[in-house]
Design a protein around this motif. Structure first.
Motif, PDB file in Angstrom:
ATOM      1  N   THR A 114      11.610   6.715   2.149  1.00 24.67           N
ATOM      2  CA  THR A 114      12.328   6.179   3.601  1.00 24.67           C
ATOM      3  C   THR A 114      13.038   4.838   3.349  1.00 24.67           C
ATOM      4  O   THR A 114      14.402   4.706   3.799  1.00 24.67           O
ATOM      5  N   SER A 115      12.536   3.843   2.270  1.00 29.43           N
ATOM      6  CA  SER A 115      13.409   2.510   2.087  1.00 29.43           C
ATOM      7  C   SER A 115      14.629   2.744   1.409  1.00 29.43           C
ATOM      8  O   SER A 115      15.580   1.960   1.750  1.00 29.43           O
ATOM      9  N   VAL A 116      14.521   3.796   0.358  1.00 32.81           N
ATOM     10  CA  VAL A 116      15.890   4.092  -0.397  1.00 32.81           C
ATOM     11  C   VAL A 116      17.036   4.799   0.447  1.00 32.81           C
ATOM     12  O   VAL A 116      17.900   4.293   0.595  1.00 32.81           O
ATOM     13  N   GLY A 117      16.491   5.403   1.338  1.00 30.66           N
ATOM     14  CA  GLY A 117      17.286   6.175   2.310  1.00 30.66           C
ATOM     15  C   GLY A 117      18.106   5.379   3.369  1.00 30.66           C
ATOM     16  O   GLY A 117      19.195   5.472   3.662  1.00 30.66           O
ATOM     17  N   TYR A 118      17.300   3.977   3.535  1.00 33.41           N
ATOM     18  CA  TYR A 118      17.790   2.787   4.465  1.00 33.41           C
ATOM     19  C   TYR A 118      18.983   2.076   3.627  1.00 33.41           C
ATOM     20  O   TYR A 118      19.613   1.624   4.089  1.00 33.41           O
ATOM     21  N   ASP A 175       1.670 -11.005  -8.069  1.00 32.59           N
ATOM     22  CA  ASP A 175       1.595 -11.389  -9.471  1.00 32.59           C
ATOM     23  C   ASP A 175       2.556 -10.658 -10.169  1.00 32.59           C
ATOM     24  O   ASP A 175       3.747 -10.118  -9.705  1.00 32.59           O
ATOM     25  N   ALA A 176       2.509 -10.586 -11.494  1.00 31.25           N
ATOM     26  CA  ALA A 176       3.495  -9.643 -12.336  1.00 31.25           C
ATOM     27  C   ALA A 176       3.824  -8.339 -12.215  1.00 31.25           C
ATOM     28  O   ALA A 176       4.769  -7.709 -12.417  1.00 31.25           O
ATOM     29  N   TRP A 177       2.544  -7.822 -11.979  1.00 30.30           N
ATOM     30  CA  TRP A 177       2.639  -6.204 -11.687  1.00 30.30           C
ATOM     31  C   TRP A 177       3.774  -5.825 -10.655  1.00 30.30           C
ATOM     32  O   TRP A 177       3.590  -6.591  -9.499  1.00 30.30           O
ATOM     33  N   ARG A 178       4.402  -4.604 -10.878  1.00 23.27           N
ATOM     34  CA  ARG A 178       5.438  -3.954 -10.046  1.00 23.27           C
ATOM     35  C   ARG A 178       5.609  -2.725 -10.148  1.00 23.27           C
ATOM     36  O   ARG A 178       5.419  -2.401 -11.489  1.00 23.27           O
ATOM     37  N   LEU A 179       5.886  -1.751  -9.242  1.00 21.36           N
ATOM     38  CA  LEU A 179       6.181  -0.383  -9.572  1.00 21.36           C
ATOM     39  C   LEU A 179       7.383  -0.086  -8.772  1.00 21.36           C
ATOM     40  O   LEU A 179       7.492   0.048  -7.282  1.00 21.36           O
ATOM     41  N   PRO A 180       8.515  -0.024  -9.250  1.00 24.78           N
ATOM     42  CA  PRO A 180       9.986  -0.038  -8.420  1.00 24.78           C
ATOM     43  C   PRO A 180      10.144   1.360  -8.127  1.00 24.78           C
ATOM     44  O   PRO A 180       9.783   2.300  -8.498  1.00 24.78           O
ATOM     45  N   CYS A 181      10.985   1.421  -6.937  1.00 25.34           N
ATOM     46  CA  CYS A 181      11.510   2.837  -6.287  1.00 25.34           C
ATOM     47  C   CYS A 181      12.809   2.965  -7.551  1.00 25.34           C
ATOM     48  O   CYS A 181      13.440   1.963  -7.814  1.00 25.34           O
ATOM     49  N   PRO A 182      13.252   4.137  -7.777  1.00 26.23           N
ATOM     50  CA  PRO A 182      14.590   4.405  -8.451  1.00 26.23           C
ATOM     51  C   PRO A 182      15.477   3.903  -7.700  1.00 26.23           C
ATOM     52  O   PRO A 182      15.608   4.065  -6.485  1.00 26.23           O
ATOM     53  N   SER A 183      16.511   3.599  -8.229  1.00 28.96           N
ATOM     54  CA  SER A 183      17.854   3.427  -7.553  1.00 28.96           C
ATOM     55  C   SER A 183      18.423   4.666  -6.952  1.00 28.96           C
ATOM     56  O   SER A 183      18.030   5.838  -7.352  1.00 28.96           O
ATOM     57  N   PRO A 184      19.191   4.742  -5.963  1.00 27.67           N
ATOM     58  CA  PRO A 184      19.464   5.890  -5.056  1.00 27.67           C
ATOM     59  C   PRO A 184      20.502   6.836  -6.054  1.00 27.67           C
ATOM     60  O   PRO A 184      21.254   6.107  -6.817  1.00 27.67           O
ATOM     61  N   THR A 191       0.771  -1.153   0.121  1.00 32.05           N
ATOM     62  CA  THR A 191       0.188  -0.024  -0.188  1.00 32.05           C
ATOM     63  C   THR A 191       0.933   1.347  -0.035  1.00 32.05           C
ATOM     64  O   THR A 191       2.344   1.027   0.272  1.00 32.05           O
ATOM     65  N   GLY A 192       0.280   2.300  -0.424  1.00 32.38           N
ATOM     66  CA  GLY A 192       1.023   3.719  -0.205  1.00 32.38           C
ATOM     67  C   GLY A 192       1.647   3.980  -1.665  1.00 32.38           C
ATOM     68  O   GLY A 192       1.618   3.124  -2.482  1.00 32.38           O
ATOM     69  N   ASP A 193       2.053   5.271  -1.602  1.00 31.93           N
ATOM     70  CA  ASP A 193       2.734   5.811  -2.980  1.00 31.93           C
ATOM     71  C   ASP A 193       3.997   5.631  -2.873  1.00 31.93           C
ATOM     72  O   ASP A 193       4.648   5.792  -1.870  1.00 31.93           O
ATOM     73  N   THR A 194       4.572   5.214  -3.920  1.00 33.47           N
ATOM     74  CA  THR A 194       6.042   5.126  -4.177  1.00 33.47           C
ATOM     75  C   THR A 194       6.697   6.408  -3.791  1.00 33.47           C
ATOM     76  O   THR A 194       7.981   6.470  -3.229  1.00 33.47           O
ATOM     77  N   THR A 195       6.197   7.678  -4.067  1.00 34.81           N
ATOM     78  CA  THR A 195       6.670   8.926  -3.726  1.00 34.81           C
ATOM     79  C   THR A 195       7.050   8.990  -2.239  1.00 34.81           C
ATOM     80  O   THR A 195       7.799  10.164  -2.000  1.00 34.81           O
TER      81      THR A 195
END
Length: 280
Positions: free
Chosen positions: A255-259, A271-280, A246-250
């Motif tokens: 938080t997660s990429v900061g870690y 399933d196959a759907w995904r929305l990735p965070c960009p690399s740092p 849940t939640g918006d990747t923005t």
């Protein structure tokens, strides 16, 4: 196999904050971050220089989509064919099989190998049955064959699911140390069979187990406020593959990429759907 873990929200969260107003940009290309493909028969390596740059996919449901732009695929070893893994390997993808080490589903092909004396309570959300992880003599040969299946299909790594029966109503009087001993034994077994071991969940034991594992997979640590528990992996230069449902990747990517995690948004069905965070 479908999988989901719950967790208890922590009362506080230590956050490695990113600078205010940070905008994500890709500083390196995917090709530059992807090391050479590990040859067949060798466990997957995880170079520390790439720990923060992996893009990953976790698919346990539906028709496998090999065209997803990800370096790492976490897949079901029973439902995934050797032809599919060969195609992914030809694209330099790193393959992780998910194995439930602490539970069994009654419909699993090897379910009959677990005698009644090692079967405990049923997990309501999945129908899986907890196992008595103190019975290494019974569980070891079954897990060894599961790992051989992974290796035979071309996987180079394995992630352990349901590795925290001591923290649930398993039907057995499992202690913290019982689980530690079992998880370490399984990691050693995986290595002996040419697989790199990874830990899924079991956040309460991460500080103790991080030296024994090469990577971690986590569900919803941002929503639950528990991402700090995974820092022993990050501090050791080991990848943490993280998902939020849940939640918006923005919001959660900050938080997660900061870690230092490799983070994605997924449907709970995996399933196959995904929305990735960009690399740092």
């Amino acid at each position: 196999m479908r999988y989901g873990l719950g967790g208890r929200p922590a009362r506080w969260m230590h956050r490695r904050a990113l600078p205010a107003g940070l905008t994500f940009t890709l500083l390196v290309t995917a090709a530059a971050c992807r090391p050479d493909l590990t040859p067949p028969g060798a466990p997957t390596s995880w170079p520390t220089s790439s720990a923060r740059h992996w893009q990953w996919q976790w698919q346990l449901d539906g028709v496998l989509d090999p065209d997803v732009e990800a370096d790492v695929f976490v897949l079901d070893p029973v439902g995934t064919t050797a032809a599919q893994t060969a195609e992914l390997r030809s694209r330099d993808r790193r393959l992780v099989c998910q194995v439930h080490i602490g539970s069994v589903r009654p419909t699993d092909p090897d379910a009959s190998r677990y005698p009644a004396r090692v079967r405990g309570a049923t997990i309501a959300r999945s129908g899986r049955v907890w196992l008595d992880v103190r019975r290494w003599d019974v569980l070891r040969p079954v897990l060894a064959d599961r790992f051989r299946l992974c290796r035979g299909k071309g996987f180079g790594a394995v992630v352990f699911a349901d590795a925290d029966g001591y923290d649930h109503r398993s039907g057995f009087a499992l202690e913290f140390d019982d689980q530690l001993t079992f998880n370490r034994r399984v990691a050693t077994l995986a290595r002996s069979l040419g697989l790199s071991p990874g830990l899924l969940g079991d956040l309460a034991q991460v500080a103790a187990l991080a030296p024994d594992f090469d990577f971690a997979v986590n569900e919803e640590c941002v929503r639950l406020g528990r991402c700090d528990k995974l820092l022993p992996f990050v501090d050791a230069g080991k990848p943490v593959f993280h998902v939020e449902y849940t939640g918006d990747t923005t919001d959660f990517c900050v938080t997660s990429v900061g870690y230092g995690f490799a983070s994605i948004r997924k449907n709970r069905t995996l399933d196959a759907w995904r929305l990735p965070c960009p690399s740092p």
